[in-house]
Design a protein around this motif. Structure first.
Motif, PDB file in Angstrom:
ATOM      1  N   LEU A 132      35.192 -11.192  11.099  1.00 18.21           N
ATOM      2  CA  LEU A 132      35.639  -9.918  11.643  1.00 18.21           C
ATOM      3  C   LEU A 132      36.722  -9.286  10.781  1.00 18.21           C
ATOM      4  CD1 LEU A 132      35.555  -7.905  14.023  1.00 18.21           C
ATOM      5  CD2 LEU A 132      37.290  -9.312  15.154  1.00 18.21           C
ATOM      6  N   HIS A 133      37.685 -10.091  10.300  1.00 18.53           N
ATOM      7  CA  HIS A 133      38.783  -9.510   9.523  1.00 18.53           C
ATOM      8  C   HIS A 133      38.288  -8.920   8.207  1.00 18.53           C
ATOM      9  CE1 HIS A 133      38.808 -13.619   7.719  1.00 18.53           C
ATOM     10  NE2 HIS A 133      39.094 -12.949   6.632  1.00 18.53           N
ATOM     11  N   THR A 134      37.190  -9.466   7.660  1.00 18.99           N
ATOM     12  CA  THR A 134      36.605  -8.891   6.445  1.00 18.99           C
ATOM     13  C   THR A 134      36.068  -7.498   6.734  1.00 18.99           C
ATOM     14  OG1 THR A 134      35.975 -11.101   5.698  1.00 18.99           O
ATOM     15  CG2 THR A 134      34.931  -9.240   4.593  1.00 18.99           C
ATOM     16  N   HIS A 139      36.957   9.090   5.694  1.00 20.83           N
ATOM     17  CA  HIS A 139      35.526   8.825   5.545  1.00 20.83           C
ATOM     18  C   HIS A 139      34.730  10.095   5.841  1.00 20.83           C
ATOM     19  CE1 HIS A 139      31.538   7.102   6.442  1.00 20.83           C
ATOM     20  NE2 HIS A 139      31.918   6.094   5.675  1.00 20.83           N
ATOM     21  N   ALA A 140      33.573  10.211   5.202  1.00 23.83           N
ATOM     22  CA  ALA A 140      32.749  11.418   5.350  1.00 23.83           C
ATOM     23  C   ALA A 140      32.372  11.690   6.805  1.00 23.83           C
ATOM     24  CB  ALA A 140      31.493  11.287   4.489  1.00 23.83           C
ATOM     25  N   LEU A 141      32.152  10.642   7.597  1.00 23.86           N
ATOM     26  CA  LEU A 141      31.783  10.850   8.995  1.00 23.86           C
ATOM     27  C   LEU A 141      32.906  11.526   9.790  1.00 23.86           C
ATOM     28  CD1 LEU A 141      30.001   7.453   9.791  1.00 23.86           C
ATOM     29  CD2 LEU A 141      28.943   9.727   9.849  1.00 23.86           C
ATOM     30  N   LYS A 174      23.085   7.009  10.549  1.00 29.48           N
ATOM     31  CA  LYS A 174      22.071   6.370   9.715  1.00 29.48           C
ATOM     32  C   LYS A 174      22.281   6.622   8.228  1.00 29.48           C
ATOM     33  CE  LYS A 174      18.102   6.105  12.869  1.00 29.48           C
ATOM     34  NZ  LYS A 174      16.717   6.592  13.119  1.00 29.48           N
ATOM     35  N   ALA A 175      22.880   7.743   7.914  1.00 33.61           N
ATOM     36  CA  ALA A 175      23.030   8.118   6.506  1.00 33.61           C
ATOM     37  C   ALA A 175      24.227   7.454   5.837  1.00 33.61           C
ATOM     38  CB  ALA A 175      23.147   9.646   6.395  1.00 33.61           C
ATOM     39  N   HIS A 176      24.971   6.625   6.581  1.00 37.54           N
ATOM     40  CA  HIS A 176      26.185   6.040   6.022  1.00 37.54           C
ATOM     41  C   HIS A 176      26.175   4.520   6.174  1.00 37.54           C
ATOM     42  CE1 HIS A 176      28.271   9.886   5.378  1.00 37.54           C
ATOM     43  NE2 HIS A 176      27.556  10.297   6.424  1.00 37.54           N
ATOM     44  N   ARG A 177      26.935   3.863   5.325  1.00 35.16           N
ATOM     45  CA  ARG A 177      26.963   2.401   5.298  1.00 35.16           C
ATOM     46  C   ARG A 177      27.644   1.836   6.546  1.00 35.16           C
ATOM     47  NH1 ARG A 177      30.192   1.564   1.067  1.00 35.16           N
ATOM     48  NH2 ARG A 177      28.470   1.746  -0.408  1.00 35.16           N
ATOM     49  N   GLN A 178      26.965   0.878   7.173  1.00 38.03           N
ATOM     50  CA  GLN A 178      27.545   0.176   8.308  1.00 38.03           C
ATOM     51  C   GLN A 178      27.932  -1.238   7.888  1.00 38.03           C
ATOM     52  OE1 GLN A 178      24.936  -0.328  11.682  1.00 38.03           O
ATOM     53  NE2 GLN A 178      26.546  -1.197  12.981  1.00 38.03           N
ATOM     54  N   ILE A 179      29.095  -1.682   8.338  1.00 35.96           N
ATOM     55  CA  ILE A 179      29.546  -3.052   8.097  1.00 35.96           C
ATOM     56  C   ILE A 179      29.298  -3.850   9.371  1.00 35.96           C
ATOM     57  CG2 ILE A 179      31.418  -4.531   7.316  1.00 35.96           C
ATOM     58  CD1 ILE A 179      30.671  -2.354   5.305  1.00 35.96           C
ATOM     59  N   VAL A 180      28.508  -4.910   9.272  1.00 41.72           N
ATOM     60  CA  VAL A 180      28.193  -5.727  10.447  1.00 41.72           C
ATOM     61  C   VAL A 180      28.629  -7.170  10.193  1.00 41.72           C
ATOM     62  CG1 VAL A 180      26.253  -4.263  11.126  1.00 41.72           C
ATOM     63  CG2 VAL A 180      25.844  -6.221   9.647  1.00 41.72           C
ATOM     64  N   VAL A 181      28.827  -7.888  11.288  1.00 41.90           N
ATOM     65  CA  VAL A 181      29.273  -9.278  11.204  1.00 41.90           C
ATOM     66  C   VAL A 181      28.102 -10.202  11.493  1.00 41.90           C
ATOM     67  CG1 VAL A 181      30.910 -10.998  12.053  1.00 41.90           C
ATOM     68  CG2 VAL A 181      31.588  -8.597  11.926  1.00 41.90           C
ATOM     69  N   ARG A 182      27.898 -11.162  10.602  1.00 39.90           N
ATOM     70  CA  ARG A 182      26.769 -12.083  10.676  1.00 39.90           C
ATOM     71  C   ARG A 182      26.976 -13.136  11.758  1.00 39.90           C
ATOM     72  NH1 ARG A 182      27.362 -13.726   6.010  1.00 39.90           N
ATOM     73  NH2 ARG A 182      25.784 -12.509   4.930  1.00 39.90           N
ATOM     74  N   ASP A 183      25.893 -13.491  12.437  1.00 37.27           N
ATOM     75  CA  ASP A 183      25.905 -14.600  13.389  1.00 37.27           C
ATOM     76  C   ASP A 183      26.214 -15.891  12.640  1.00 37.27           C
ATOM     77  OD1 ASP A 183      25.335 -16.485  15.370  1.00 37.27           O
ATOM     78  OD2 ASP A 183      23.609 -15.375  16.124  1.00 37.27           O
ATOM     79  N   SER A 199      38.941  -0.299   6.649  1.00 34.58           N
ATOM     80  CA  SER A 199      40.256   0.292   6.383  1.00 34.58           C
ATOM     81  C   SER A 199      40.347   0.859   4.971  1.00 34.58           C
ATOM     82  CB  SER A 199      41.356  -0.761   6.576  1.00 34.58           C
ATOM     83  OG  SER A 199      41.391  -1.219   7.914  1.00 34.58           O
ATOM     84  N   LYS A 200      39.493   0.390   4.071  1.00 32.99           N
ATOM     85  CA  LYS A 200      39.478   0.890   2.689  1.00 32.99           C
ATOM     86  C   LYS A 200      38.430   1.983   2.479  1.00 32.99           C
ATOM     87  CE  LYS A 200      41.234  -3.443   0.771  1.00 32.99           C
ATOM     88  NZ  LYS A 200      42.569  -2.885   0.494  1.00 32.99           N
ATOM     89  N   GLY A 201      37.814   2.437   3.572  1.00 31.68           N
ATOM     90  CA  GLY A 201      36.868   3.540   3.473  1.00 31.68           C
ATOM     91  C   GLY A 201      35.482   3.163   2.991  1.00 31.68           C
ATOM     92  N   LEU A 202      35.107   1.877   3.110  1.00 32.19           N
ATOM     93  CA  LEU A 202      33.836   1.403   2.559  1.00 32.19           C
ATOM     94  C   LEU A 202      32.667   1.534   3.533  1.00 32.19           C
ATOM     95  CD1 LEU A 202      35.118  -1.777   0.694  1.00 32.19           C
ATOM     96  CD2 LEU A 202      34.616   0.493  -0.250  1.00 32.19           C
ATOM     97  N   GLY A 203      32.906   2.030   4.732  1.00 40.33           N
ATOM     98  CA  GLY A 203      31.824   2.175   5.694  1.00 40.33           C
ATOM     99  C   GLY A 203      32.376   2.405   7.090  1.00 40.33           C
TER     100      GLY A 203
END
Length: 294
Positions: free
Chosen positions: A220-222, A173-175, A188-197, A228-232
């Motif tokens: 969480l597993h999503t 990943h770029a980071l 802030k410049a990169h995609r964050q993956i968060v888990v919904r309540d 793991s696939k580099g999406l964020g």
């Protein structure tokens, strides 16, 4: 009206289990004539021959083999009905409903459920997997008996332990390519993956939410699969990603002054006096295993 009693089916099964009429009579403490009469009544009622006898050898006929399978199922179900009656008579609940936050390690949860179920084999367990306030909401709405949540409430609330979160991304990943400690401006410049309540009435998401680009998921597993696939990147519980860290599909981010965070898990229930033996066993097994892991 049934023409064959459960007792007659038991005598039929005993002949098979003990290998003959004489042996069955001794095994179940009945007279030999009682065993013969029970089998004879079944054969007369059904119009089939269940056994053939050659000297001292008693053998099931083809029809007898088919009936044995059905009789075995019938007798097992009757035993379960009796056991459930005893269970209810002793005040043991027939169902246990548990809401568990995804933060609780799955192997720990599975071992506690198995230990509880082994002591109460007829107990039906209903598991609700939740995130953030989801477990609290289910408990408040009386949809579960026990909740395990990262959020405390005004009912009975017991700390179960601290769990460490780390910020991670794929190694490519770029980071991960920035040759210095990261700042939140970098994130802030990169995609964050968060888990919904998972609560319906108190929606929030977990982790730092400063990223301008964000994907929100329900499990969480999503999130782990996406990272793991580099999406964020994401803040994830270390205990949930041990395998990915060891395999190198995830790598901790070097964030200046904030590389780890901790979260508490709480055991919640409304009224301890109303918890049945199975619920108290689940709680005891959970406490025991958490203490053993310390």
């Amino acid at each position: 009206m049934l023409r064959i009693t459960l007792e007659q089916w038991r005598m039929f099964r005993a002949v098979v289990e003990y290998g003959g009429f004489n042996q069955a009579a001794a095994g179940v403490h009945k007279s030999q004539s009682s065993i013969h009469n029970a089998v004879a009544k079944i054969e007369a009622a059904l119009g089939v021959k269940l056994f053939t006898v050659h000297g001292r050898k008693t053998t099931l006929t083809e029809a007898g083999s088919m009936m044995l399978r059905r009789a075995q199922y019938l007798l097992d179900e009757a035993a379960k009905v009796e056991a459930m009656g005893h269970t209810l008579g002793e005040g043991i609940e027939s169902q246990l409903r548990i809401a568990v936050d995804e933060l609780l390690p799955k192997e720990l949860l599975f071992s506690v459920l198995e230990a509880t179920s082994s002591q109460f084999p007829l107990l039906r367990i209903e598991l609700f997997e939740s995130v953030l306030a989801g477990a609290n909401e289910l408990l408040q709405d009386n949809k579960v008996d026990i909740a395990i949540s990262p959020l405390a409430n005004d009912d009975f609330c017991e700390e179960l332990g601290h769990f460490e979160f780390i910020a991670v991304a794929h190694p490519q990943h770029a980071l991960q390519q920035i040759p210095r400690a990261l700042t939140f401006e970098d994130l802030k410049a990169h995609r964050q993956i968060v888990v919904r309540d998972s609560a319906l009435n108190a929606q929030q998401s977990s982790g730092w939410l400063g990223a301008e680009q964000r994907w929100t998921v329900s499990h969480l597993h999503t999130s782990i699969n996406m990272i793991s696939k580099g999406l964020g990147f994401a803040w994830l519980p270390r205990i949930a990603i041990t395998e990915q860290l060891e395999q190198g599909t995830l790598k901790a981010l070097n964030i200046a002054g904030a590389d780890t965070r901790t979260a508490l898990l709480y055991l919640l229930f409304k009224d301890g006096d109303n918890l049945g033996p199975a619920a108290r066993t689940f709680i005891g097994e959970l406490r025991y295993r958490l203490m053993a892991d310390e």
